[in-house]
Design an enzyme around this catalytic site. Structure first.
Site, mmCIF file in Angstrom:
data_model
loop_
_atom_site.group_PDB
_atom_site.id
_atom_site.type_symbol
_atom_site.label_atom_id
_atom_site.label_comp_id
_atom_site.label_asym_id
_atom_site.label_seq_id
_atom_site.Cartn_x
_atom_site.Cartn_y
_atom_site.Cartn_z
ATOM 1 N N TYR A 176 -1.831 -3.475 12.996
ATOM 2 C CA TYR A 176 -2.617 -2.576 12.155
ATOM 3 C C TYR A 176 -3.626 -1.790 12.997
ATOM 4 O O TYR A 176 -4.459 -2.372 13.688
ATOM 5 C CB TYR A 176 -3.351 -3.405 11.101
ATOM 6 C CG TYR A 176 -3.965 -2.554 10.033
ATOM 7 C CD1 TYR A 176 -3.164 -1.723 9.256
ATOM 8 C CD2 TYR A 176 -5.330 -2.552 9.797
ATOM 9 C CE1 TYR A 176 -3.701 -0.920 8.285
ATOM 10 C CE2 TYR A 176 -5.886 -1.753 8.817
ATOM 11 C CZ TYR A 176 -5.066 -0.940 8.077
ATOM 12 O OH TYR A 176 -5.606 -0.131 7.123
ATOM 13 N N GLU A 204 0.811 -1.220 0.000
ATOM 14 C CA GLU A 204 0.000 0.000 0.000
ATOM 15 C C GLU A 204 0.844 1.270 0.000
ATOM 16 O O GLU A 204 0.446 2.284 -0.547
ATOM 17 C CB GLU A 204 -0.935 -0.018 1.217
ATOM 18 C CG GLU A 204 -1.969 1.068 1.169
ATOM 19 C CD GLU A 204 -3.181 0.734 2.010
ATOM 20 O OE1 GLU A 204 -3.528 -0.463 2.131
ATOM 21 O OE2 GLU A 204 -3.791 1.677 2.538
ATOM 22 N N ASP A 226 -2.902 -3.153 2.875
ATOM 23 C CA ASP A 226 -3.491 -3.325 4.199
ATOM 24 C C ASP A 226 -4.763 -4.154 4.075
ATOM 25 O O ASP A 226 -5.544 -3.974 3.143
ATOM 26 C CB ASP A 226 -3.845 -1.970 4.824
ATOM 27 C CG ASP A 226 -2.594 -1.155 5.127
ATOM 28 O OD1 ASP A 226 -1.505 -1.745 5.191
ATOM 29 O OD2 ASP A 226 -2.731 0.072 5.279
#
Ligand SMILES: [Zn+2]
Ligand SMILES: [Zn+2]
Ligand SMILES: [Zn+2]
Lengths: 693, 73
Positions: free
Chosen positions: A322, A10, A112
């Protein structure tokens, strides 16, 4: 030799971490094309190309028609550089990825793992790599640690996560259709009426969110306080003065309060009862993004958007998992023991981590909320490989301590309540002490754990009331929202997503609909909300947005199709737009008044301190083209006040008076400098020591 | 009376529709203040117009009602 494996990440930092984790020797080769970085790694004889995106490279756009047309229901996806101004950079990224894709025969999305990430990867595979979305694999991971990345690569799922992608596409498409059509309806009504081009924006989530702030502001503006009285009492016992609480928290009439004061002041009271109670307090639950944002706001004053940005940086450094997660759970698979062992290697956390490791069972105290893609936010245990900045350090420490606290025991507090009788009235002394610290020790200094120790007291003992006073108080209006509490409210109402809420709040500030940290709706915010409410209540009501949210969740769960939900969304917005179009004149008239007021205000600096009757405005000299501040009385020949302004950067009246001299002030923002406050007074006392800040 | 005392928009009564809540709150508040401190209507308006917890609209309207000598209904 066959072709390689193209892995799409990403962001550049993530690409590097992935390449380092997967390369046999941990040393991928960094290359550049058109200034775009990518990484070449080799793994068990395979050659890997890891290339980053830069967030979204593609965006929704209208399929045909001009910039001012509405309604627009036919939409398409296009490279951002074609659809948006200021996105020319994305061209280089797309061309580079496109070229690299020709050197590969296997494709993997390693963006992600959530709606936005899945969509970013999908669009690149579909549009930049030539319809590789159907054959590409998906790596799923929650941290950028080597261990997890290798596992994610070896166990990549054979196809992309289409429910997430479809939900993401639907979200972007619906939001585009709402945002573009409503904003154009308002903007074009103004343009047709006044000939001015002034963007008045609203959106599917923005409208109801602004409405929350406006409604709260109205409540505050219309608030009538009610008086009440509170008894302020002190007693003397065993040589100590202690605060005594009156049995009623608030007394409604002055007469009653006076009576208590007269009857109890200076009297001896008698202890009637001493009662202890033990209260266990469970450890906190693991952080999800909303909890982290609320806590960082409470402790450090970080806005939700700032917290998200810092957490993102910590994630990209592989220090935490995350952060865009709703989960308050830590599954066994994250290996909490291993993480605690790693934390025990860090001097700051050694002692605490070892205490937890000595426990037989290491179980987190989990919360209710779940997330299908990620666990709660936790530290990876990896030591930082770069110097963290002060804000990152704060947030990291908070995350580590919260993580540890969730594994600790509950805390045990003993509270003591002593009942005293004085002239037929009841008072109480309250004490509390901590019997077992439990998790409090792990979460300091973020939890206080205060104690109030009372001297030994027993029933029948006499105490002297040394003070009994009645204090007049007033009920208070509800508090203004701050970015953190507004985000909570959006969560409670389930509007927006964890990825977008903080940004929508930021947009309200950028559009000048709200101001200050304690969010107050501006006049513009009020006016826009009022006009929207009058012409189409659905846009500012939370109901329509909420129903759409639940439909989009259904796509994510695989229960509904994107096409169906999009069609429903269009059915809902169509009549709204038709109504706006039919009443365009009337709408334009009302909005134009607002715009005029705003433009006037943007230039108005405040009352003129020189003549006392004029207003100072930001003006531009016809002769030199330079901007300056002048008085409205100049044209009447009454006042010649005029002040020079910096010619570079943007200037906005603050609306606040200078603290040094009371003159009006301006905020100045110039590229490459900290924003500063300019006082117009040439002989301001605050200027003596240099520049006014 | 044809202008709202708060926002000066056209209005048949003391305040426009958008500000009718302010007027209503002031009337309801008086019952509580009277019971709490035995205040007269004018003393109530005068205290309210300076009370720091009172909303800006409330303070403004209380002040104007006082100036105009508007009596308790
Ligand atoms: Zn002047
Ligand atoms: Zn000054
Ligand atoms: Zn009004």
């Amino acid at each position: 030799m066959g072709k390689g494996v193209l892995i799409i990440a990403e962001k550049p930092d993530a690409a590097q971490r992935i390449a380092e984790a997967l390369d046999d020797r941990g040393k991928p080769k960094k290359s550049m094309r058109r200034g775009i970085p990518y990484f070449l790694a080799s793994r068990k004889g395979e050659s890997l190309i890891v290339v980053p995106a830069l967030g979204h490279l593609y965006t929704v756009c209208q399929a045909k028609g001009g910039r001012d047309d509405y309604p627009i229901f036919e939409i398409d996806w296009a490279p951002r550089y074609l659809a948006e101004r200021g996105a020319s950079q994305t061209k280089l990224w797309i061309e580079t990825i496109s070229e690299l894709s020709k050197e590969a025969d296997t494709f993997i999305s390693a963006c992600d793992f959530d709606i936005e990430g899945s969509l970013i990867g999908y669009n690149i595979l579909k549009y930049a790599c030539g319809e590789k979305d159907k054959e590409a694999k998906r790596m799923r991971f929650s941290t950028l640690t080597e261990r997890e990345l290798v596992k994610a690569y070896e166990n990549a799922s054979p196809q992309l996560d289409f429910p997430l992608i479809e939900a993401g596409r639907a979200r972007h498409e619906v939001d585009f259709i709402y945002g573009v059509n409503l904003t154009r309806a308002l903007t074009s009504a103004v343009a047709k009426e006044s000939g001015r081009y002034f963007t008045i924006s609203t959106g599917r989530v923005q409208g109801p969110t602004l409405h929350f702030v406006v409604e709260r502001e109205k409540e505050i503006l219309s608030f009538v306080p009610t008086p009440y009285w509170k008894i302020d009492a002190m007693v003397k016992v065993s040589g100590r003065s202690l605060e005594a609480l009156y049995e009623k928290d608030r007394i409604e009439t002055f007469g009653e309060a006076q009576e208590v004061v007269e009857k109890c002041g200076g009297k001896i009271g008698l202890i009637k009862d001493v009662r202890t109670r033990r209260i266990a307090q469970a450890p906190p639950t693991p952080f999800n993004i909303g909890d982290l944002q609320a806590e960082a706001y409470r402790l450090f004053g970080f806005t939700p958007l700032r917290t998200l940005g810092i957490a993102e940086a910590l994630y990209l450094s592989a220090l935490i998992s995350y952060p865009r997660t709703s989960s308050q759970k830590l599954p066994a698979t994250i290996d909490s023991r291993g993480i605690l062992e790693a934390l025990a290697q860090m001097p700051d956390y050694k002692a605490l981590a070892q205490q937890l490791l000595s426990k037989e069972r290491i179980l987190p105290h989990e919360g209710e909320k779940e997330d299908s893609a990620h666990p709660a936010i936790y530290p990876t245990g990896k030591a930082p490989d770069r110097e963290l900045n002060p804000s990152e350090k704060k947030l990291y420490d908070l995350i580590v301590k919260r993580f540890m606290a969730t594994f600790a025991e509950e805390s045990l507090r003993e509270s003591l309540r002593v009942e005293i009788e004085n002239s037929g009235y009841k008072f109480f002394l309250q004490g509390s002490r901590i019997l077992e610290e439990g998790w409090l020790r792990f979460y300091r200094p973020y939890v206080k754990g205060e104690e109030k120790i009372l001297p030994p007291l027993k029933v029948g003992q006499e105490v002297l009331f040394i003070k009994v006073e009645a204090l007049e108080k007033f009920t208070e209006p509800p508090p203004r929202f701050n970015p953190s509490s507004l985000l909570r409210l959006m969560e409670d109402w389930q509007i927006g997503t964890k990825a977008t809420r903080a940004e929508i709040i930021d947009t309200l500030y950028k559009r000048n609909y709200v101001r200050d940290e304690r969010m107050a709706a501006t006049e513009l915010g009020f006016d826009v909300d009022e006009v929207l409410g009058k012409f189409s209540p659905a846009i500012i009501s939370v109901d329509m947005t909420r129903e759409l949210e639940s439909r989009m969740d259904a796509i994510e769960k695989g229960l509904e199709t994107r096409e169906k939900v999009l069609a429903e969304a269009i059915d809902r917005i169509k009549p709204v737009l038709e109504e706006l179009k039919a009443r365009e004149r009337e709408l334009g008239e009302q909005l134009s008044l607002i715009v005029r007021k705003v433009l006037q205000q943007q230039r108005s600096v405040g009352a003129c301190p020189v003549c006392g009757t004029g207003t100072l405005f930001i003006l531009r000299s016809r002769r030199t083209g330079k901007r300056f501040v002048g008085c409205s009385n100049f044209f009447k020949g009454l006042c010649k006040a005029s002040f020079p302004l910096p010619q570079r950067g943007t200037i906005k009246p603050t609306g606040d008076a200078c603290q040094g001299c009371g003159w009006p002030t301006l905020g100045v923002k110039a590229l490459g400098r900290r924003p500063w406050i300019l006082c117009l007074n040439p002989s301001c006392p605050k200027k003596a020591g240099g520049e006014d800040r | 009376m044809n202008k709202c005392l708060i926002c000066e928009r056209k209005s048949e009564s003391l305040v426009c529709e958008q500000h009718s809540k302010v007027y209503k709150n002031i009337l309801e508040g008086y019952e509580l203040w009277k019971k709490a401190k035995g205040l007269s209507w004018n003393d109530y308006l005068s205290e309210l117009s300076e009370n720091r917890y009172a909303g800006a609209w409330v303070r403004l309207l209380a002040k104007k009602m006082l100036e105009l000598g508007i009596r308790a209904p």
